[in-house]
Design an enzyme around this catalytic site. Sequence first.
Site, PDB file in Angstrom:
ATOM      1  N   ARG A   1       0.834  -1.206   0.000  1.00  0.00           N
ATOM      2  CA  ARG A   1       0.000   0.000   0.000  1.00  0.00           C
ATOM      3  C   ARG A   1       0.865   1.250   0.000  1.00  0.00           C
ATOM      4  NH1 ARG A   1      -4.940  -1.891   4.106  1.00  0.00           N
ATOM      5  NH2 ARG A   1      -5.367  -3.808   2.942  1.00  0.00           N
TER       6      ARG A   1
ATOM      7  N   ARG B   1       2.061   0.486  10.377  1.00  0.00           N
ATOM      8  CA  ARG B   1       1.663   0.972   9.048  1.00  0.00           C
ATOM      9  C   ARG B   1       2.856   0.916   8.096  1.00  0.00           C
ATOM     10  NH1 ARG B   1      -2.890   3.695   7.899  1.00  0.00           N
ATOM     11  NH2 ARG B   1      -3.275   4.020  10.102  1.00  0.00           N
TER      12      ARG B   1
ATOM     13  N   GLU C   1      -6.873  -1.690  15.104  1.00  0.00           N
ATOM     14  CA  GLU C   1      -7.471  -2.562  14.104  1.00  0.00           C
ATOM     15  C   GLU C   1      -6.493  -3.662  13.686  1.00  0.00           C
ATOM     16  OE1 GLU C   1      -8.797  -0.532  10.589  1.00  0.00           O
ATOM     17  OE2 GLU C   1      -8.804  -2.393   9.443  1.00  0.00           O
TER      18      GLU C   1
ATOM     19  N   SER D   1     -10.582  -6.582   9.488  1.00  0.00           N
ATOM     20  CA  SER D   1     -11.748  -5.868   9.014  1.00  0.00           C
ATOM     21  C   SER D   1     -12.555  -6.876   8.204  1.00  0.00           C
ATOM     22  CB  SER D   1     -11.281  -4.704   8.144  1.00  0.00           C
ATOM     23  OG  SER D   1     -12.345  -3.844   7.859  1.00  0.00           O
TER      24      SER D   1
ATOM     25  N   ARG E   1       0.583  -6.935  12.414  1.00  0.00           N
ATOM     26  CA  ARG E   1      -0.047  -6.364  13.605  1.00  0.00           C
ATOM     27  C   ARG E   1      -0.273  -7.430  14.680  1.00  0.00           C
ATOM     28  NH1 ARG E   1      -4.203  -1.516  11.617  1.00  0.00           N
ATOM     29  NH2 ARG E   1      -2.575  -0.327  10.540  1.00  0.00           N
TER      30      ARG E   1
END
Length: 446
Positions: free
Chosen positions: A279, A294, A366, A369, A411
């Site tokens: 990303r 991130r 998070e 999802s 994560r």
Amino acid sequence: MTNPYLDARFQPLSGIFIMYDLRTLRDNLDATKEQLGRRGNDIPWDKLRTLIEQRRTLTSQTEQLRHELKMGSDKVAKLKREKQSADACMAAMKAVGERIKTIEDELRNVEEALTDLNLRIPNLPHSSVPTGKDAGDNQEARRWGSPPVLTTPAKSHWELGEDLGILDFDRAAKISGARFAVLTGTGARLERALINYMLDLHTTQHGYREVLPPFLVNRSSMTATGQLPKFEEDLFRLRDEDYFLIPTAEVPVTNLHRDEILTESALPIRYTAYTPCFRREAGSYGKDTRGLIRLHQFNKVELVAFTMPERSYEELERLTSHAEAILQGLGLHYRVVTLCTGDLGFSAAKTYDIEVWLPSQNHYREISSCSNFEAFQARRASIRYKGTVEKNVAKTEFVHTLNGSGLAVGRTLVAVLENYQQPDGSILIPEVLRHYMGGVERIRKE
RNA sequence: GGAGAGGUGGCCGAGUGGCCGAAGGCAGCAGUUUGCUAAACUGCCGUAGGGGGAAACUUCUACCGAGGGUUCAAAUCCCUCCCUCUCCGCCA
């Protein structure tokens, strides 16, 4: 049959629109606008309405003219067979042909604009989704477990990892840049153990079929799942070929069945896939700049499901519980949050976020999802199913697609490091991971 | 990267400018015959969009890998692109 609307170079010319059905859209334009609320703010609704009407008019005009042309051509053929002069008829048809060309040029422009607009309309939220402006209005659905009791102040995962010699951000910056990480030694092994633990649980306990897909995909695939055309700036793209690095396994795995008609008996189809995810993180400058939270590249195990429409919401609950099972197995405290209308992603009709407890941040973050896309992706990707009712083949319908992280591996590693940190800076390995770690019970300084 | 061969309905496969939405075969569905099965025979049998009808249905339009062009008329001729296969090269 392929869906040519997904081809960037295709110039649409009458026929079907797969994304939002045009007739439905036309009849429910105001209701759609209403339901989308904030999410539909950047859609020029009046222009959309005009384009739909123009398309309708132009389409019926070309159909009439084509009919005329067809009749005329048949007449020419007949006259020639009977050795009569067809010159007058041919001249007349030439004129008709030119009119068709003019109108079709116009139609082409209208359809191009319409297709582009249509592809940028987000999905409608499900009725059970709470109304809200942003993440602040999300609703907590449940919590599991409790935060660990630490006898010393919680260290961040990057402190822990660098002290242990299993995380190296400086060298990652050297060889790649910001937002990359190098895992070494037991750290690398822990990441690999997590991937294997997740895949094994999903394939042996939860009924998913493992998939190892390509990590580069074409433009059609990205459009089908909703990343394109709107979010191109979030993606890495190759310079010399029109390939994109996948931002999630959702893209290649959902596209497995693009342009297919599945049989009802094959449903539900459940896949799990490990892939790295890439990303750009454009627009996130300054957020989570340290650590593994991130990154431009991270590992994820994904869950993807295809179901009949009437089964998709029970599947969403199932799928979410499968992601939760990973955290439960690891003994990590988490909560499940229902995203409100304002926080919902572009393609989703309903989303649960699973947030894991991070002691150093004193916060939930998070880690998964899970979304039901209903028929949104299925329309764009043309994924349908055909059932049988008392020997008769029923109408083909769009399936519903779902997916969820099960889980974001990086994560999860962060959560393990932080929640299992010991006063001496070592990390206790959760029981379920130990046999994937060759029996290692604790990570000590290397 | 170089050379060549292809892409037609669920599948196989014919079709080099009009009577082709597309022969023929297989599979599938319905029926006839038969004690049952098999075989034989008859009929049906692509997708999408628009119009008409309460409906079975009917009518128009589009679709022969995708897009564009030539022509009164394109599965068929021309151009571009995509994909598959074979051989050579390279590589894991």
